[in-house]
Design a protein around this motif. Structure first.
Motif, mmCIF file in Angstrom:
data_model
loop_
_atom_site.group_PDB
_atom_site.id
_atom_site.type_symbol
_atom_site.label_atom_id
_atom_site.label_comp_id
_atom_site.label_asym_id
_atom_site.label_seq_id
_atom_site.Cartn_x
_atom_site.Cartn_y
_atom_site.Cartn_z
ATOM 1 N N SER A 1 20.613 40.588 45.235
ATOM 2 C CA SER A 1 19.823 41.002 44.063
ATOM 3 C C SER A 1 19.459 42.479 44.162
ATOM 4 O O SER A 1 19.428 43.189 43.148
ATOM 5 C CB SER A 1 18.562 40.142 43.938
ATOM 6 O OG SER A 1 17.608 40.467 44.931
ATOM 7 N N GLN B 1 18.645 37.567 48.293
ATOM 8 C CA GLN B 1 17.720 38.657 47.987
ATOM 9 C C GLN B 1 18.405 40.004 48.164
ATOM 10 O O GLN B 1 18.194 40.932 47.369
ATOM 11 C CB GLN B 1 16.493 38.576 48.891
ATOM 12 C CG GLN B 1 15.371 39.514 48.480
ATOM 13 C CD GLN B 1 14.702 39.078 47.199
ATOM 14 O OE1 GLN B 1 13.940 38.143 47.167
ATOM 15 N NE2 GLN B 1 14.990 39.774 46.103
ATOM 16 N N TRP C 1 17.644 36.551 38.836
ATOM 17 C CA TRP C 1 17.567 38.012 38.787
ATOM 18 C C TRP C 1 18.929 38.654 39.050
ATOM 19 O O TRP C 1 19.245 39.705 38.477
ATOM 20 C CB TRP C 1 16.531 38.534 39.780
ATOM 21 C CG TRP C 1 15.160 38.562 39.194
ATOM 22 C CD1 TRP C 1 14.085 37.780 39.503
ATOM 23 C CD2 TRP C 1 14.714 39.439 38.146
ATOM 24 N NE1 TRP C 1 13.004 38.107 38.724
ATOM 25 C CE2 TRP C 1 13.351 39.123 37.889
ATOM 26 C CE3 TRP C 1 15.319 40.450 37.404
ATOM 27 C CZ2 TRP C 1 12.613 39.781 36.915
ATOM 28 C CZ3 TRP C 1 14.576 41.109 36.432
ATOM 29 C CH2 TRP C 1 13.240 40.777 36.206
ATOM 30 N N TRP D 1 6.727 36.535 37.425
ATOM 31 C CA TRP D 1 8.155 36.192 37.432
ATOM 32 C C TRP D 1 9.031 37.405 37.140
ATOM 33 O O TRP D 1 10.237 37.398 37.383
ATOM 34 C CB TRP D 1 8.440 35.075 36.430
ATOM 35 C CG TRP D 1 8.062 35.417 35.020
ATOM 36 C CD1 TRP D 1 6.856 35.204 34.430
ATOM 37 C CD2 TRP D 1 8.883 36.034 34.027
ATOM 38 N NE1 TRP D 1 6.869 35.653 33.140
ATOM 39 C CE2 TRP D 1 8.106 36.165 32.853
ATOM 40 C CE3 TRP D 1 10.202 36.484 34.013
ATOM 41 C CZ2 TRP D 1 8.591 36.720 31.684
ATOM 42 C CZ3 TRP D 1 10.695 37.048 32.843
ATOM 43 C CH2 TRP D 1 9.897 37.161 31.697
ATOM 44 N N LEU D 2 8.416 38.483 36.624
ATOM 45 C CA LEU D 2 9.162 39.708 36.366
ATOM 46 C C LEU D 2 9.432 40.502 37.639
ATOM 47 O O LEU D 2 10.142 41.508 37.594
ATOM 48 C CB LEU D 2 8.390 40.595 35.377
ATOM 49 C CG LEU D 2 8.313 40.081 33.934
ATOM 50 C CD1 LEU D 2 7.384 40.939 33.111
ATOM 51 C CD2 LEU D 2 9.701 40.036 33.308
ATOM 52 N N SER E 1 9.926 51.335 41.305
ATOM 53 C CA SER E 1 10.048 49.880 41.231
ATOM 54 C C SER E 1 9.677 49.237 42.557
ATOM 55 O O SER E 1 9.026 48.190 42.584
ATOM 56 C CB SER E 1 11.480 49.503 40.841
ATOM 57 O OG SER E 1 12.412 50.008 41.780
ATOM 58 N N PHE F 1 20.508 45.214 41.468
ATOM 59 C CA PHE F 1 19.520 46.111 40.875
ATOM 60 C C PHE F 1 19.938 47.568 41.068
ATOM 61 O O PHE F 1 19.818 48.389 40.151
ATOM 62 C CB PHE F 1 18.154 45.869 41.508
ATOM 63 C CG PHE F 1 17.066 46.760 40.975
ATOM 64 C CD1 PHE F 1 16.608 46.623 39.674
ATOM 65 C CD2 PHE F 1 16.505 47.741 41.770
ATOM 66 C CE1 PHE F 1 15.611 47.447 39.170
ATOM 67 C CE2 PHE F 1 15.509 48.568 41.287
ATOM 68 C CZ PHE F 1 15.059 48.417 39.987
ATOM 69 N N ALA G 1 20.567 38.394 35.803
ATOM 70 C CA ALA G 1 19.915 39.280 34.834
ATOM 71 C C ALA G 1 20.343 40.731 35.041
ATOM 72 O O ALA G 1 20.655 41.444 34.079
ATOM 73 C CB ALA G 1 18.391 39.151 34.947
ATOM 74 N N PHE G 2 20.362 41.179 36.304
ATOM 75 C CA PHE G 2 20.771 42.560 36.568
ATOM 76 C C PHE G 2 22.227 42.793 36.165
ATOM 77 O O PHE G 2 22.568 43.867 35.648
ATOM 78 C CB PHE G 2 20.573 42.896 38.048
ATOM 79 C CG PHE G 2 19.128 43.036 38.461
ATOM 80 C CD1 PHE G 2 18.228 43.704 37.656
ATOM 81 C CD2 PHE G 2 18.672 42.481 39.655
ATOM 82 C CE1 PHE G 2 16.890 43.835 38.026
ATOM 83 C CE2 PHE G 2 17.358 42.602 40.035
ATOM 84 C CZ PHE G 2 16.462 43.283 39.228
ATOM 85 N N SER H 1 14.681 31.831 41.265
ATOM 86 C CA SER H 1 14.233 33.148 40.802
ATOM 87 C C SER H 1 15.206 34.242 41.214
ATOM 88 O O SER H 1 15.618 35.073 40.392
ATOM 89 C CB SER H 1 12.841 33.448 41.368
ATOM 90 O OG SER H 1 12.452 34.778 41.083
ATOM 91 N N VAL H 2 15.599 34.259 42.496
ATOM 92 C CA VAL H 2 16.462 35.337 42.965
ATOM 93 C C VAL H 2 17.855 35.214 42.351
ATOM 94 O O VAL H 2 18.483 36.235 41.995
ATOM 95 C CB VAL H 2 16.522 35.351 44.509
ATOM 96 C CG1 VAL H 2 17.268 34.163 45.065
ATOM 97 C CG2 VAL H 2 17.154 36.649 45.013
ATOM 98 N N PRO I 1 11.250 40.682 41.154
ATOM 99 C CA PRO I 1 12.368 39.975 41.797
ATOM 100 C C PRO I 1 12.046 39.348 43.151
ATOM 101 O O PRO I 1 12.787 38.505 43.623
ATOM 102 C CB PRO I 1 13.428 41.069 41.948
ATOM 103 C CG PRO I 1 13.092 42.080 40.910
ATOM 104 C CD PRO I 1 11.601 42.064 40.798
#
Length: 669
Positions: free
Chosen positions: A560, A557, A647, A611-612, A585, A564, A650-651, A643-644, A614
């Motif tokens: 992430s 986390q 993300w 889910w959007l 955010s 971000f 994704a970032f 999920s983490v 983080p």
């Protein structure tokens, strides 16, 4: 044809509708000093950025004799230094970036210190004067003894004697070591030292010749007069057909493609970041103090029993209200005394502050004035009605049901206080009835709702809001701290120009990210330990899961949050805009994380999009780990890890898209 060190042909570059370079061509021969002169805004800095490969041309070509970034020394117009480092650390950082051994860095640093009259090496850059900082910046561009030296306004703000000594050193480099030097300056007359001068105005070169030849050809005594004359000629001919940009973009990086990761650059970034963190004591206090302060305040302020709430009391069963209740004895099965007084004493023993009123209208007025949080009314014939109700049960008359009912009105404008007060009154009433049944030898179970609440599967009988919200608190902290640190550091580096300078020197954003990540993991370890100690040891929040699995989830986390922050820092060039994005955010994540209210209670539309967020799934995963002891193989726990991790990827992907959009450059002028 002679070999050229720098060859620019038909260069075009625009920013929006502003055309900065308009078909510019430029030729720099090896072992010469080329002075590029022109007013502010004429495109000098943009041209240099294109030459060093940080900005690409819209059209045209740039060819360099050197193919490695390590062969180029670059000094930007801004100071572009890490203010928290000292002079020796600054020179060592750039020396390592260029792949120089520490011993060679030391030798070159001493040599440059003598030449440029640098302050003592232990001086922090932020404590130096503007002229001293500019000299250190020049030393950085010379630390690796480059073949091609590009200097943007190196003598601005320097003492004339020092400026002259710098020019003498540059000429020595050119003549004795055959270095090629491109230098921009506002001081037109000092360009006499150059082998060739390029006069630039409006995005084109008016001419490029040796200074003496230029003055003779134009019959002028000074370079300034030459520039003025050529500017008048250009202005007269400005209506002539402008150069046409080629439809095909032939621009490409003048340097060979380098590795995305070099150990020397990573090490230089890592050491620099560690010095930066260690020197920035206020930031250290923030990074380590905030988890302690927040977790302590959270446990001190959230989830505790609300006491001292005032409630209006109307006991119509006795003549003088609560005062008469002191005359009665409330132990044993004595049903001749008013049961309403027994209820009053039980309420008082449960920390309900009763304020007596004689009139219902006055009590309602006090409630509307917010002097009391509710009203409790004991009817006139309460004891008789209660005894009749207990005796007759199902055959109780309606008027006895009414007489045996305690009336309550509550201020529910504050849901939490209203519900807690309702619970206090309910618990006090149950306690009062249970004591009465015990004293009279009646079955206590008869007072209770016929539902038996057994030992909880997870958690405790009386749920605690603090325990429920603890996972969200620690995850939001672990996400927010790396994010805020990364945004603050990277945006500051962009504003100061040091990130751009490092990238010019050969550092890649991969190395920047990994070096920040390495330092952040150390900081995260301390932050996690502090937060978990306060939450799960000092205040004993439930923790029955695997510590290693929990630590891994928190670490991911934190990474992430770092990713971000890296993504946000690449988007915004100003600290205030990046701060707005970060705070906005985080507030969104706060409400959607399930801390304030369970995620199952949010709007059904948002359930499809949680889910959007983080931290949405990781909060439930951490709660399952700590309070339920579920393993990582459990679907809910695994969903948090997936999920983490998704993300983080994704970032990183979003950051790559931003880099492609900006073509890897953060230069806007």
């Amino acid at each position: 044809m002679d070999r050229l060190e720098v060859d620019v042909q038909d260069a075009f570059k625009s920013y929006g509708t502003a055309c900065v370079l308009r078909g510019l061509s430029m030729a720099v021969h090896p072992g010469t000093i080329y002075a590029l002169l022109g007013p502010s805004g004429c495109g000098k800095t943009t041209l240099l950025n294109c030459i060093i490969g940080r900005t690409s041309l819209d059209s045209g070509t740039i060819r360099l004799a050197v193919r490695r970034r390590e062969d180029v020394g670059y000094m930007p117009q801004s100071i572009a230094l890490y203010m928290m480092l000292n002079i020796h650390e600054t020179l060592s950082y750039y020396g390592r970036v260029y792949g120089i051994e520490d011993e060679d860095i030391q030798v070159q640093a001493v040599k440059l210190s003598q030449l440029l009259e640098l302050p003592p090496f232990h001086r922090i850059v932020d404590t130096l004067s503007g002229g001293q900082q500019r000299r250190v910046s020049l030393a950085v561009s010379l630390i690796h003894n480059p073949q091609l030296l590009i200097l943007d306004e190196p003598t601005v703000g320097l003492d004339p004697i020092l400026s002259e000594s710098i020019w003498q050193y540059l000429m020595k480099l050119s003549t004795e070591q055959k270095k090629t030097i491109i230098i921009t300056t506002h001081y037109i007359e000092e360009a006499r030292h150059a082998d060739k001068v390029g006069l630039m105005r409006g995005g084109i070169l008016l001419c490029e010749e040796a200074p003496t030849d230029l003055m003779l050809k134009n019959n002028c005594d000074t370079m300034e007069a030459v520039f003025l004359k050529l500017s008048y000629i250009q202005e007269k001919n400005k209506d002539m057909d402008p150069p046409v940009m080629s439809s095909t973009n032939t621009s490409s990086s003048p340097f060979q493609k380098a590795s995305i990761f070099k150990k020397s650059c990573f090490y230089a970034e890592l050491v620099k970041n560690m010095f930066f963190v260690w020197r920035n004591k206020p930031m250290l206090i923030f990074l380590f103090g905030l988890p302690i302060v927040v977790t302590f305040l959270f446990n001190i302020c959230i989830g505790h029993k609300v006491t001292g709430l005032s409630v209006a009391m109307l006991n119509k069963e006795v003549e003088n209200g609560i005062a008469d209740c002191d005359n009665f004895h409330y132990h044993g099965c004595n049903l001749s005394f008013p049961l309403g007084c027994r209820l009053v004493k039980t309420l008082q023993s449960n920390d309900v502050n009763l304020i007596e009123f004689d009139d219902m209208e006055e009590a309602h007025f006090a409630a509307r004035k917010n002097n009391v949080w509710g009203i409790i009314e004991v009817p006139e014939n309460y004891t008789a009605g209660m005894l009749n109700r207990l005796t007759n049960n199902l055959k109780t008359k309606d008027h006895n049901v009414e007489a045996s009912s305690v009336n309550v009105w509550l201020d529910m404008s504050n849901q939490n206080i209203g519900n807690l007060l309702k619970l206090d009154i309910w618990n006090a009433y149950n306690a009062y009835m249970e004591m009465l049944y015990v004293d009279c030898g009646w079955p206590v179970e008869a007072t209770r709702v016929p539902i038996k609440i057994n030992k909880p599967i997870y958690g405790v009988v009386v749920p605690n809001l603090t325990h429920y919200a603890s996972p969200a608190i620690i995850l939001l902290l672990i996400f927010y701290l790396p994010m805020s640190y990364t945004i603050g550091v990277l945006v500051q580096e962009k504003v100061l120009g040091v990130l751009e300078r490092s990238l010019v020197a050969g550092v890649t954003l991969t190395e920047v990210f990994l070096a920040h990540g390495a330092v952040q993991i150390i900081l995260l370890g301390i932050q996690m330990s502090l937060s978990m100690y306060v939450l799960y040891s000092v205040y004993d929040s439930p923790f029955i899961g695997d510590p290693l699995t929990t630590a891994l989830l928190l670490l991911l986390q934190g990474i992430s949050g770092l990713a971000f922050g890296f993504f946000v820092a690449l988007i915004f060039d100003e600290m205030k805009n990046a701060t707005y994005a970060a705070l906005g955010s985080c507030f969104t994540f706060f409400f959607l994380s399930g801390m304030v209210w369970p995620q199952a209670g949010i709007h059904y539309f948002l359930l499809w999009f949680k889910w959007l967020v983080p931290v949405a799934y990781s909060v439930e995963s951490l709660r399952s780990l700590t309070a339920k002891g579920w393993p990582i193989s459990h679907p809910i726990v695994m969903k948090g890890f997936i999920s983490v991790a998704a993300w983080i990827l994704a970032f990183c992907l979003f950051a790559q898209i931003i880099l492609r959009f900006r073509k890897g450059s953060f230069t806007t002028t």
